[in-house]
Design a protein around this motif. Sequence first.
Motif, PDB file in Angstrom:
ATOM      1  N   VAL A  26      37.255  35.394  35.963  1.00  0.00           N
ATOM      2  CA  VAL A  26      37.617  34.175  36.684  1.00  0.00           C
ATOM      3  C   VAL A  26      39.124  34.110  36.887  1.00  0.00           C
ATOM      4  N   THR A  27      39.891  34.424  35.848  1.00  0.00           N
ATOM      5  CA  THR A  27      41.355  34.401  35.942  1.00  0.00           C
ATOM      6  C   THR A  27      41.857  35.366  37.009  1.00  0.00           C
ATOM      7  N   ALA A  28      41.231  36.541  37.106  1.00  0.00           N
ATOM      8  CA  ALA A  28      41.655  37.546  38.080  1.00  0.00           C
ATOM      9  C   ALA A  28      41.521  37.052  39.516  1.00  0.00           C
ATOM     10  N   GLN A  29      40.666  36.070  39.741  1.00  0.00           N
ATOM     11  CA  GLN A  29      40.419  35.572  41.095  1.00  0.00           C
ATOM     12  C   GLN A  29      41.321  34.408  41.497  1.00  0.00           C
ATOM     13  N   HIS A  30      42.193  33.946  40.626  1.00  0.00           N
ATOM     14  CA  HIS A  30      42.915  32.710  40.895  1.00  0.00           C
ATOM     15  C   HIS A  30      43.909  32.806  42.045  1.00  0.00           C
ATOM     16  N   LEU A  31      44.298  34.033  42.451  1.00  0.00           N
ATOM     17  CA  LEU A  31      45.133  34.147  43.648  1.00  0.00           C
ATOM     18  C   LEU A  31      44.369  33.732  44.900  1.00  0.00           C
ATOM     19  N   GLU A  32      43.035  33.731  44.798  1.00  0.00           N
ATOM     20  CA  GLU A  32      42.200  33.404  45.950  1.00  0.00           C
ATOM     21  C   GLU A  32      41.757  31.944  45.971  1.00  0.00           C
ATOM     22  N   GLU A  76      36.072  26.278  40.984  1.00  0.00           N
ATOM     23  CA  GLU A  76      35.906  26.997  39.719  1.00  0.00           C
ATOM     24  C   GLU A  76      34.470  27.483  39.548  1.00  0.00           C
ATOM     25  N   ALA A  77      33.528  26.679  39.995  1.00  0.00           N
ATOM     26  CA  ALA A  77      32.116  27.090  39.923  1.00  0.00           C
ATOM     27  C   ALA A  77      31.863  28.300  40.816  1.00  0.00           C
ATOM     28  N   ARG A  78      32.529  28.323  41.977  1.00  0.00           N
ATOM     29  CA  ARG A  78      32.376  29.460  42.885  1.00  0.00           C
ATOM     30  C   ARG A  78      32.946  30.729  42.254  1.00  0.00           C
ATOM     31  N   LEU A  79      34.110  30.606  41.617  1.00  0.00           N
ATOM     32  CA  LEU A  79      34.721  31.760  40.968  1.00  0.00           C
ATOM     33  C   LEU A  79      33.832  32.274  39.838  1.00  0.00           C
ATOM     34  N   ARG A  80      33.248  31.370  39.070  1.00  0.00           N
ATOM     35  CA  ARG A  80      32.388  31.783  37.958  1.00  0.00           C
ATOM     36  C   ARG A  80      31.120  32.463  38.492  1.00  0.00           C
ATOM     37  N   GLU A  81      30.582  31.959  39.603  1.00  0.00           N
ATOM     38  CA  GLU A  81      29.387  32.583  40.183  1.00  0.00           C
ATOM     39  C   GLU A  81      29.692  34.015  40.638  1.00  0.00           C
ATOM     40  N   ARG A  82      30.847  34.211  41.252  1.00  0.00           N
ATOM     41  CA  ARG A  82      31.223  35.568  41.682  1.00  0.00           C
ATOM     42  C   ARG A  82      31.463  36.464  40.469  1.00  0.00           C
ATOM     43  N   ALA A  83      32.061  35.912  39.420  1.00  0.00           N
ATOM     44  CA  ALA A  83      32.264  36.686  38.197  1.00  0.00           C
ATOM     45  C   ALA A  83      30.926  37.137  37.623  1.00  0.00           C
TER      46      ALA A  83
END
Length: 267
Positions: free
Chosen positions: A100-106, A125-132
């Motif tokens: 999730v942290t790695a995606q925060h630039l997006e 944040e829910a979207r980032l967790r789903e992709r993770a």
Amino acid sequence: MSVLEVRNLNIQFGGVRALDHVSMEAGEWEIVGIIGPNGAGKTTLFNCITGFYRPNKGKIRYRGKPITRLPVHKRTALGIGRTFQNVGLVKNTTVAENLVTAQHLETNYDPWAGMLGGPATFAEEARLRERADQLLELMDLSDVAEARVADLPYGVLKRVEIATVLATDPDLLLLDEPGSGMGPEEAHALGDTLLELRKEFGITIVMIDHHVPLVTQVSDYVYCLNFGEVLAEGRPDVVRNHPEVVRAYLGEEPVEDPADVASEEYV
């Protein structure tokens, strides 16, 4: 047009020439392997490509654009992702939190919104967790999603690191010793995963590894470095059986059938 093009790269550290007129390229959706003994210059080449080192001479192009003088963060923004020999993860957090942290630039909210919270922030944040979660499933890591990174064995950590780099949505993935710490079966499974990643994400992969069977399993083209120079290049089977490559790895003359030598195509 090549995705990555390196031409006549030279770099010296004091009186030691770490790379000497090294040229290589990787095309669209290719998997390119780089092999060679310890000290051959493989990681130095990666450090030049990603901007950690600045070469004394030579050119590096990414999709036709010169990047030789670009800083690291600008190369990353272009779509170049990389793993390291020493795993680069936040070890006191969970595997899922690293992705999730790695995606925060997006993310689509600013830092203040992130600190204060709100419906839009929570949805993002829910979207980032789903992709993770999707990446963890693809890398066969779902069972360790909530495990603390520091508690995982080295072979698993290498897979976690690959998943974390994929979370940054790279176009070119540079893997430094992805098979390190893995047995033959694990390395073979990793090879299958890399082929699946190429198909799933449409990415180009350049990988360094001492595990020659892994490199030859997945690579379309292979370069062998020795003492900072390209010793051989070509199809995996050609490079693996090249007399100079055998000599560099084993320190002895290869034993080959003369008829095989006559029919072999060397680069």
